[in-house]
Design a protein around this motif. Structure first.
Motif, PDB file in Angstrom:
ATOM      1  N   VAL A  53       0.855  -1.191   0.000  1.00 19.49           N
ATOM      2  CA  VAL A  53       0.000   0.000   0.000  1.00 19.49           C
ATOM      3  C   VAL A  53       0.885   1.234   0.000  1.00 19.49           C
ATOM      4  CG1 VAL A  53      -1.883   1.254   1.120  1.00 19.49           C
ATOM      5  CG2 VAL A  53      -1.725  -1.231   1.387  1.00 19.49           C
ATOM      6  N   GLY A  54       0.585   2.141  -0.918  1.00 19.03           N
ATOM      7  CA  GLY A  54       1.334   3.386  -0.996  1.00 19.03           C
ATOM      8  C   GLY A  54       0.420   4.576  -0.918  1.00 19.03           C
ATOM      9  N   GLY A  55       0.931   5.621  -0.322  1.00 21.26           N
ATOM     10  CA  GLY A  55       0.163   6.857  -0.227  1.00 21.26           C
ATOM     11  C   GLY A  55       1.043   8.065  -0.461  1.00 21.26           C
ATOM     12  N   GLY A  56       0.517   8.997  -1.220  1.00 28.56           N
ATOM     13  CA  GLY A  56       1.200  10.270  -1.380  1.00 28.56           C
ATOM     14  C   GLY A  56       1.116  11.032  -0.065  1.00 28.56           C
ATOM     15  N   LEU A  57       2.131  11.805   0.215  1.00 35.67           N
ATOM     16  CA  LEU A  57       2.149  12.636   1.421  1.00 35.67           C
ATOM     17  C   LEU A  57       1.710  14.045   1.062  1.00 35.67           C
ATOM     18  CD1 LEU A  57       5.536  11.494   2.970  1.00 35.67           C
ATOM     19  CD2 LEU A  57       3.236  10.904   3.769  1.00 35.67           C
ATOM     20  N   TYR A  58       0.764  14.553   1.839  1.00 36.20           N
ATOM     21  CA  TYR A  58       0.236  15.891   1.638  1.00 36.20           C
ATOM     22  C   TYR A  58       0.159  16.559   3.000  1.00 36.20           C
ATOM     23  CZ  TYR A  58      -0.992  13.781  -2.773  1.00 36.20           C
ATOM     24  OH  TYR A  58      -0.920  13.119  -3.973  1.00 36.20           O
ATOM     25  N   ALA A  59       0.937  17.601   3.183  1.00 33.96           N
ATOM     26  CA  ALA A  59       0.957  18.350   4.449  1.00 33.96           C
ATOM     27  C   ALA A  59       1.195  17.412   5.629  1.00 33.96           C
ATOM     28  CB  ALA A  59      -0.341  19.133   4.622  1.00 33.96           C
ATOM     29  N   GLY A  60       2.124  16.474   5.456  1.00 30.10           N
ATOM     30  CA  GLY A  60       2.488  15.575   6.547  1.00 30.10           C
ATOM     31  C   GLY A  60       1.500  14.463   6.819  1.00 30.10           C
ATOM     32  N   ARG A  61       0.574  14.242   5.911  1.00 24.08           N
ATOM     33  CA  ARG A  61      -0.409  13.165   6.075  1.00 24.08           C
ATOM     34  C   ARG A  61      -0.403  12.289   4.842  1.00 24.08           C
ATOM     35  NH1 ARG A  61      -5.837  14.890   8.975  1.00 24.08           N
ATOM     36  NH2 ARG A  61      -6.103  12.737   8.439  1.00 24.08           N
ATOM     37  N   TRP A  62      -0.653  10.982   5.092  1.00 17.64           N
ATOM     38  CA  TRP A  62      -0.789  10.017   3.998  1.00 17.64           C
ATOM     39  C   TRP A  62      -2.092  10.301   3.278  1.00 17.64           C
ATOM     40  CZ3 TRP A  62      -1.311   4.043   4.320  1.00 17.64           C
ATOM     41  CH2 TRP A  62      -0.279   3.419   3.610  1.00 17.64           C
ATOM     42  N   HIS A  63      -2.144  10.039   1.998  1.00 13.01           N
ATOM     43  CA  HIS A  63      -3.348  10.288   1.199  1.00 13.01           C
ATOM     44  C   HIS A  63      -4.573   9.621   1.840  1.00 13.01           C
ATOM     45  CE1 HIS A  63      -6.151  10.205  -2.168  1.00 13.01           C
ATOM     46  NE2 HIS A  63      -5.430  11.212  -2.670  1.00 13.01           N
ATOM     47  N   ARG A  64      -5.663  10.335   1.837  1.00  5.44           N
ATOM     48  CA  ARG A  64      -6.903   9.873   2.472  1.00  5.44           C
ATOM     49  C   ARG A  64      -7.346   8.497   1.969  1.00  5.44           C
ATOM     50  NH1 ARG A  64     -11.302  13.776   1.079  1.00  5.44           N
ATOM     51  NH2 ARG A  64     -11.044  12.733  -0.905  1.00  5.44           N
ATOM     52  N   ASP A  65      -7.259   8.243   0.669  1.00  2.85           N
ATOM     53  CA  ASP A  65      -7.700   6.945   0.140  1.00  2.85           C
ATOM     54  C   ASP A  65      -6.843   5.801   0.671  1.00  2.85           C
ATOM     55  OD1 ASP A  65      -9.638   8.303  -1.273  1.00  2.85           O
ATOM     56  OD2 ASP A  65      -8.622   8.114  -3.213  1.00  2.85           O
ATOM     57  N   ALA A  66      -5.533   6.036   0.832  1.00  2.00           N
ATOM     58  CA  ALA A  66      -4.659   5.001   1.393  1.00  2.00           C
ATOM     59  C   ALA A  66      -5.013   4.742   2.851  1.00  2.00           C
ATOM     60  CB  ALA A  66      -3.196   5.409   1.248  1.00  2.00           C
ATOM     61  N   ARG A  67      -5.235   5.806   3.625  1.00  2.39           N
ATOM     62  CA  ARG A  67      -5.620   5.634   5.031  1.00  2.39           C
ATOM     63  C   ARG A  67      -6.932   4.870   5.151  1.00  2.39           C
ATOM     64  NH1 ARG A  67      -4.879  11.296   5.325  1.00  2.39           N
ATOM     65  NH2 ARG A  67      -7.061  11.495   5.961  1.00  2.39           N
ATOM     66  N   ARG A  68      -7.907   5.246   4.359  1.00  3.41           N
ATOM     67  CA  ARG A  68      -9.218   4.567   4.410  1.00  3.41           C
ATOM     68  C   ARG A  68      -9.087   3.095   4.024  1.00  3.41           C
ATOM     69  NH1 ARG A  68     -13.188   9.169   1.746  1.00  3.41           N
ATOM     70  NH2 ARG A  68     -13.265  10.476   3.608  1.00  3.41           N
ATOM     71  N   PHE A  69      -8.278   2.817   3.009  1.00  2.73           N
ATOM     72  CA  PHE A  69      -8.060   1.433   2.589  1.00  2.73           C
ATOM     73  C   PHE A  69      -7.487   0.613   3.739  1.00  2.73           C
ATOM     74  CE2 PHE A  69      -5.175  -1.834   1.083  1.00  2.73           C
ATOM     75  CZ  PHE A  69      -6.002  -2.584   0.258  1.00  2.73           C
ATOM     76  N   VAL A  70      -6.476   1.134   4.401  1.00  3.87           N
ATOM     77  CA  VAL A  70      -5.847   0.405   5.505  1.00  3.87           C
ATOM     78  C   VAL A  70      -6.832   0.221   6.659  1.00  3.87           C
ATOM     79  CG1 VAL A  70      -4.030   0.538   7.262  1.00  3.87           C
ATOM     80  CG2 VAL A  70      -3.494   1.003   4.868  1.00  3.87           C
ATOM     81  N   ARG A  71      -7.588   1.245   6.988  1.00  3.50           N
ATOM     82  CA  ARG A  71      -8.594   1.104   8.068  1.00  3.50           C
ATOM     83  C   ARG A  71      -9.645   0.057   7.699  1.00  3.50           C
ATOM     84  NH1 ARG A  71      -9.254   6.903   8.044  1.00  3.50           N
ATOM     85  NH2 ARG A  71      -7.712   7.760   9.442  1.00  3.50           N
ATOM     86  N   ARG A  72     -10.159   0.136   6.485  1.00  3.52           N
ATOM     87  CA  ARG A  72     -11.241  -0.755   6.040  1.00  3.52           C
ATOM     88  C   ARG A  72     -10.781  -2.213   5.983  1.00  3.52           C
ATOM     89  NH1 ARG A  72     -12.078   1.819   1.564  1.00  3.52           N
ATOM     90  NH2 ARG A  72     -11.000   0.384   0.169  1.00  3.52           N
ATOM     91  N   ASN A  73      -9.518  -2.443   5.644  1.00  2.36           N
ATOM     92  CA  ASN A  73      -9.010  -3.796   5.448  1.00  2.36           C
ATOM     93  C   ASN A  73      -7.998  -4.226   6.507  1.00  2.36           C
ATOM     94  OD1 ASN A  73     -10.192  -4.582   2.711  1.00  2.36           O
ATOM     95  ND2 ASN A  73      -9.330  -2.562   2.313  1.00  2.36           N
ATOM     96  N   GLY A  74      -7.906  -3.471   7.583  1.00  2.00           N
ATOM     97  CA  GLY A  74      -6.870  -3.710   8.578  1.00  2.00           C
ATOM     98  C   GLY A  74      -6.808  -5.120   9.115  1.00  2.00           C
ATOM     99  N   GLU A  75      -7.936  -5.688   9.455  1.00  2.00           N
ATOM    100  CA  GLU A  75      -7.936  -7.043  10.016  1.00  2.00           C
ATOM    101  C   GLU A  75      -7.364  -8.045   9.018  1.00  2.00           C
ATOM    102  OE1 GLU A  75     -11.143 -10.294  11.593  1.00  2.00           O
ATOM    103  OE2 GLU A  75     -11.487  -8.184  12.105  1.00  2.00           O
TER     104      GLU A  75
END
Length: 165
Positions: A53-75
């Motif tokens: 999983v890769g995410g672009g960094l924007y203002a010190g945060r990982w891209h929202r879609d990458a964060r949501r993907f990891v949260r949604r599929n974390g288990e």
């Protein structure tokens, strides 16, 4: 046994997608089945044996879609080989030294027992979306700082681990 690898990414202007495509291409060259998909378009990680999983960094945060993907599929991600990458510094720093993941990503690495995280240089081109991106470009701070040799070497390391497992 061929392994099926998902390379999911979150990007705004496409540079992180190009990194993900490069990672998937190296994995395929090494005999794995791999596809790069926008994180927001992935319904399930069930069909995959491993995930990057890769995410672009924007203002010190990982891209929202990458964060949501990891949260949604974390288990599910916690039970399969997982690698994470970030893309973002608009200078040569990522080629000169290891850059620690941003706090949210650092927590995900630990929580999901990711095998590795790396930060690659970013890319910001004329025509980029977003007010902040346009301001960065207006101030002459854009450019392409991705090191595809480094990206391909990192992906080859993933392939070695997966074919060894």
């Amino acid at each position: 046994m061929p392994k099926n690898v998902l390379v999911a990414y979150g990007t705004t202007n496409g540079a992180t997608a190009e990194i993900a495509e490069s990672v998937a291409a190296v994995l395929r060259k090494e005999g794995l089945t791999a596809e790069a998909l926008a994180a927001g378009s992935v319904g399930s990680t069930e069909p995959y044996d491993a995930v990057v999983v890769g995410g672009g960094l924007y203002a010190g945060r990982w891209h929202r879609d990458a964060r949501r993907f990891v949260r949604r599929n974390g288990e599910d991600l916690a039970h399969r080989p997982l690698w994470l990458f970030s893309s973002g510094p608009l200078d040569a720093s990522a080629s000169e030294r290891d850059i620690e993941p941003v706090p949210w990503v650092r927590k995900a690495v630990v929580r999901l027992d990711a095998r590795d995280h790396v930060t690659f240089g970013g890319c910001l081109r004329e025509g980029a979306k977003g007010w902040v991106a346009r301001m960065i470009l207006r101030n002459g701070k854009g450019g392409d700082f991705r090191d595809f040799g480094h990206i391909e070497a990192w992906a080859a390391g993933i392939a070695r681990e997966l074919t060894r497992d």
